[in-house]
Design an enzyme around this catalytic site. Sequence first.
Site, PDB file in Angstrom:
ATOM      1  N   SER A  21       3.681  -2.126   5.182  1.00 45.55           N
ATOM      2  CA  SER A  21       3.287  -1.637   6.677  1.00 45.55           C
ATOM      3  C   SER A  21       2.247  -2.660   7.520  1.00 45.55           C
ATOM      4  O   SER A  21       2.523  -3.593   7.630  1.00 45.55           O
ATOM      5  CB  SER A  21       2.915  -0.354   6.568  1.00 45.55           C
ATOM      6  OG  SER A  21       2.844   0.372   8.113  1.00 45.55           O
ATOM      7  N   ASP A  62       9.354   2.648   6.384  1.00 51.19           N
ATOM      8  CA  ASP A  62       7.940   2.194   5.909  1.00 51.19           C
ATOM      9  C   ASP A  62       7.727   2.340   4.487  1.00 51.19           C
ATOM     10  O   ASP A  62       7.822   3.365   4.029  1.00 51.19           O
ATOM     11  CB  ASP A  62       7.133   3.028   6.912  1.00 51.19           C
ATOM     12  CG  ASP A  62       5.661   2.581   6.795  1.00 51.19           C
ATOM     13  OD1 ASP A  62       4.970   2.331   5.850  1.00 51.19           O
ATOM     14  OD2 ASP A  62       4.996   2.371   8.024  1.00 51.19           O
TER      15      ASP A  62
END
Length: 298
Positions: A78, A191
Amino acid sequence: MHTPVNRRALLAAGLGSASLRATAGAPAPTTARRVGGPNGARLGLALGGGSARGFSHIGVLKALEEAGYRPDVVVGTSAGALVGVMYAAGFTPWQIEEVALKVRDIELADTNPASKRGMYSGEALQKLVNGFLKYQPIERLKLPYAAIATNLASGEPVVLRTGDAGLAVRASCAIPGVFVPTLVDGVELVDGGLVSPLPVKQARLLGADLVIAVDVGTPPKNTVGSGLYEIILQSFEIMGRALTQLEAQQADCVIRPDTSRFSSTDFAARKDLVQAGYEAGRKALPDVARKILPRAKG
């Protein structure tokens, strides 16, 4: 004009955008403690997720570079994937910091009203990263690099270590509900923080013998913002802390900036977050020397 919540959502993928021009002025390392090379162990850096708190990665990198520690392998999840790709491409922490402090969100405003699967497509982030890297694929970066994403269908972690660097960062940063899932080789990815918020294992799989992990998260607080984005991020923090602590046990050394006073949506505090990372990095140097150098020499 974007609402405040949407503006933060635009920046949730990492550091946002700016004039991505490399600049000089980074101080040289003060000592020669580099771990790696033909006669030493390969040092890996695992940069965790954390949304706005990801700015503190930059400060940690500054402290490590000043002390002469330069990794041979970089893996990020991320926000860590975004900072990591810049570093793996050869930009110094000081150059990355200059970009981060000039963040603008307008270039990431790729709203996708036709989709009910996310507010933003993420294409702007992909193009931004690729422009920054002059469209170099991952395998042509200066350091071995991987971004961690999650297979939306199976829930398995996906290690993106070749091909389109911007696409890899986009996938790793695709917070469900905020960004539309990213399609990579026919597979929908979201993610990486869902399955590997602190990618220590993946750094070893990429060739690292020793791993310094940077955990920029913090235990969830009792207060929750009123917006959708704040709720999503709070949910991520609740879900991710136990997994982060488990992954941290696999690292040789863990650096944890004190981000507890900052919200994961507080992008206005980027300078303070960089400083928090720098202070944590400096404080951790004796521990890094004690845990990393003896094994590297052995």
